[in-house]
Design an enzyme around this catalytic site. Sequence first.
Site, short mmCIF file in Angstrom:
data_model
loop_
_atom_site.label_atom_id
_atom_site.label_comp_id
_atom_site.label_asym_id
_atom_site.label_seq_id
_atom_site.Cartn_x
_atom_site.Cartn_y
_atom_site.Cartn_z
N HIS A 21 15.91 48.44 81.81
CA HIS A 21 15.29 47.11 81.69
C HIS A 21 14.58 46.76 83.01
O HIS A 21 15.18 46.86 84.09
CB HIS A 21 16.36 46.04 81.43
N CYS A 28 23.08 42.85 79.47
CA CYS A 28 22.47 43.91 80.30
C CYS A 28 21.35 43.40 81.21
O CYS A 28 21.24 43.82 82.36
CB CYS A 28 21.97 45.03 79.40
N1 LIG Z 1 22.77 48.43 74.02
C1 LIG Z 1 22.86 47.76 75.16
O1 LIG Z 1 22.11 47.99 76.13
C2 LIG Z 1 23.88 46.68 75.29
C3 LIG Z 1 24.70 46.28 74.23
N2 LIG Z 1 25.65 45.32 74.42
C4 LIG Z 1 26.56 44.89 73.36
O2 LIG Z 1 27.45 45.99 73.06
C5 LIG Z 1 27.80 45.95 71.67
C6 LIG Z 1 27.39 47.24 71.03
O3 LIG Z 1 25.97 47.35 71.06
P1 LIG Z 1 25.23 48.66 70.62
O4 LIG Z 1 25.99 49.85 71.05
O5 LIG Z 1 23.84 48.48 71.10
O6 LIG Z 1 25.33 48.53 69.00
P2 LIG Z 1 25.22 49.66 67.88
O7 LIG Z 1 24.70 48.98 66.67
O8 LIG Z 1 24.50 50.83 68.38
O9 LIG Z 1 26.79 50.09 67.61
C7 LIG Z 1 27.69 49.24 66.98
C8 LIG Z 1 29.06 49.88 66.87
O10 LIG Z 1 29.94 48.97 66.18
C9 LIG Z 1 30.56 49.65 65.08
N3 LIG Z 1 30.81 48.74 63.95
C10 LIG Z 1 29.88 48.15 63.15
N4 LIG Z 1 30.50 47.41 62.21
C11 LIG Z 1 31.82 47.55 62.43
C12 LIG Z 1 32.99 47.03 61.78
N5 LIG Z 1 32.90 46.24 60.70
N6 LIG Z 1 34.20 47.36 62.26
C13 LIG Z 1 34.31 48.19 63.33
N7 LIG Z 1 33.25 48.72 63.97
C14 LIG Z 1 32.03 48.39 63.54
C15 LIG Z 1 29.59 50.74 64.70
O11 LIG Z 1 30.28 51.75 63.98
P3 LIG Z 1 29.59 52.60 62.75
O12 LIG Z 1 28.74 53.65 63.40
O13 LIG Z 1 30.77 53.18 62.06
O14 LIG Z 1 28.80 51.63 61.97
C16 LIG Z 1 29.11 51.19 66.08
O15 LIG Z 1 30.05 52.06 66.65
C17 LIG Z 1 27.10 44.74 71.07
O16 LIG Z 1 28.01 43.68 71.04
C18 LIG Z 1 25.93 44.51 72.02
O17 LIG Z 1 25.49 43.20 71.97
C19 LIG Z 1 25.80 44.78 75.67
C20 LIG Z 1 25.02 45.12 76.73
C21 LIG Z 1 23.98 46.09 76.60
N1 LIG Z 2 20.26 42.04 73.91
C1 LIG Z 2 20.27 43.14 74.85
C2 LIG Z 2 21.48 43.99 74.62
C3 LIG Z 2 22.67 43.21 74.16
O1 LIG Z 2 23.21 43.53 73.15
O2 LIG Z 2 23.03 42.20 74.90
P1 LIG Z 2 24.35 41.31 74.65
O3 LIG Z 2 25.53 42.14 74.93
O4 LIG Z 2 24.23 40.20 75.61
O5 LIG Z 2 24.33 40.84 73.23
C4 LIG Z 2 19.00 43.93 74.68
O6 LIG Z 2 18.44 43.81 73.65
O7 LIG Z 2 18.54 44.68 75.51
#
Ligand SMILES: NC(=O)C1=CN([C@@H]2O[C@H](COP(=O)(O)OP(=O)(O)OC[C@H]3O[C@@H](n4cnc5c(N)ncnc54)[C@H](OP(=O)(O)O)[C@@H]3O)[C@@H](O)[C@H]2O)C=CC1
Ligand SMILES: N[C@@H](CC(=O)OP(=O)(O)O)C(=O)O
EC number: 1.2.1.11
Length: 365
Positions: free
Chosen positions: A256, A156
């Site tokens: 951000h 991000c």
């Molecule tokens: N937040 C941000 O701004 C950004 C995030 N990302 C990336 O996006 C991804 C998601 O981040 P974020 O939404 O912040 O994370 P969260 O922790 O908020 O959500 C994680 C998700 O993964 C699911 N999950 C966890 N364990 C398992 C499993 N064993 N099998 C299947 N599903 C599972 C969870 O389901 P449950 O609720 O059932 O546990 C939930 O839906 C990450 O890889 C992160 O690095 C990338 C860019 C920006």
């Molecule tokens: N690390 C970023 C979000 C994130 O999960 O990034 P990435 O998809 O590169 O792991 C933040 O904390 O704001």
Amino acid sequence: MAGKKIAGVLGATGSVGQRFILLLADHPHFELKVLGASSRSAGKKYVDAVNWKQTDLLPESATDIVVSECKSEYFKECDIVFSGLDADYAGAIEKEFMEAGIAIVSNAKNYRREQDVPLIVPVVNPEHLDIVAQKLETAKAQGKLRPGFIICISNCSTAGLVAPLKPLVEKFGPIDALTTTTLQAISGAGFSPGVPGIDILDNIIPYIGGEEDKMEWETKKILAPLSEDRTHVKLLTSEEIKVSAQCNRVAVSDGHTECISLRFKNRPAPSVEQVKTCLKEYVCDAYKLGCHSAPKQTIHVLEQPDRPQPRLDRNRDSGYGVSVGRIREDPLLDFKMVVLSHNTIIGAAGSGVLIAEILLARNLI
Ligand SMILES: NC(=O)C1=CN([C@@H]2O[C@H](COP(=O)(O)OP(=O)(O)OC[C@H]3O[C@@H](n4cnc5c(N)ncnc54)[C@H](OP(=O)(O)O)[C@@H]3O)[C@@H](O)[C@H]2O)C=CC1
Ligand SMILES: N[C@@H](CC(=O)OP(=O)(O)O)C(=O)O
């Protein structure tokens, strides 16, 4: 356009997943049908599985969808699957989906560094999607079944960084050095468990694991040219561009902020006015293609001395626009500026949706 394309979301209950639900709920070209999360959530209605934390209400069209386990057999009808999976699990799950012939647009970091996986910020380098077009053409020419593929969305903070760099490089030639210091929102750290209030209230945390390396590396892939045969990206080297990032977590909900300084390779460097005009005039390809979510104004150049600010500016162009302010000369490099981008829209789920709209416009899904 024929009927809507069927969409699925993996990690649908998380910070990014919830944003996908909001962006897809009333989308003119995609119908949200299948939602996946962990076994803790599987089997429950979405409304019961999710801990909804968005300021917009949970869309009615999603409330009664029963959450599935993240196995490709439940997502077979999908034309496109968006992934907001926890990176600890995304690797194996997304691979299984791709091998089952499914098109995946992923927010997770796992495949970003694979040579033949496009790493896309849709307002910056949509031309890297040629890698997917090439893959599909090759399979067709060989009489093979349509293959699955993975497209990665960038980190991000990297998305906010490269958005203003792209038009500047296009107009004034290479940037050979840049530094960025980030002030990152807490939604970037996800919801389970998320950043504890006791850690972030009245505080700044000067460490986000892995983030600085991701920003320094991903910038070199996103700004790089494609190979002549359109099969991979020819990464920029550290001799071509030096990127130095310092990342901090601050008590902001979404958005951000980044303080950037940069130097152009070519002399003389452009003037401040030329830089501002270049950023204002930039129109991203997704907008030219007529994509539904593409920002009309990709870069908003703000003249007020105290902008951009996350609370006031993160929703420009519905979170798909990037704001740039305080553009001025830098005594060490050439210029400095402050950039603000919405981390879960243009930095994550919104980019995923816009990538899918580009794929649709190019007949790749
Ligand atoms: N937040 C941000 O701004 C950004 C995030 N990302 C990336 O996006 C991804 C998601 O981040 P974020 O939404 O912040 O994370 P969260 O922790 O908020 O959500 C994680 C998700 O993964 C699911 N999950 C966890 N364990 C398992 C499993 N064993 N099998 C299947 N599903 C599972 C969870 O389901 P449950 O609720 O059932 O546990 C939930 O839906 C990450 O890889 C992160 O690095 C990338 C860019 C920006
Ligand atoms: N690390 C970023 C979000 C994130 O999960 O990034 P990435 O998809 O590169 O792991 C933040 O904390 O704001």
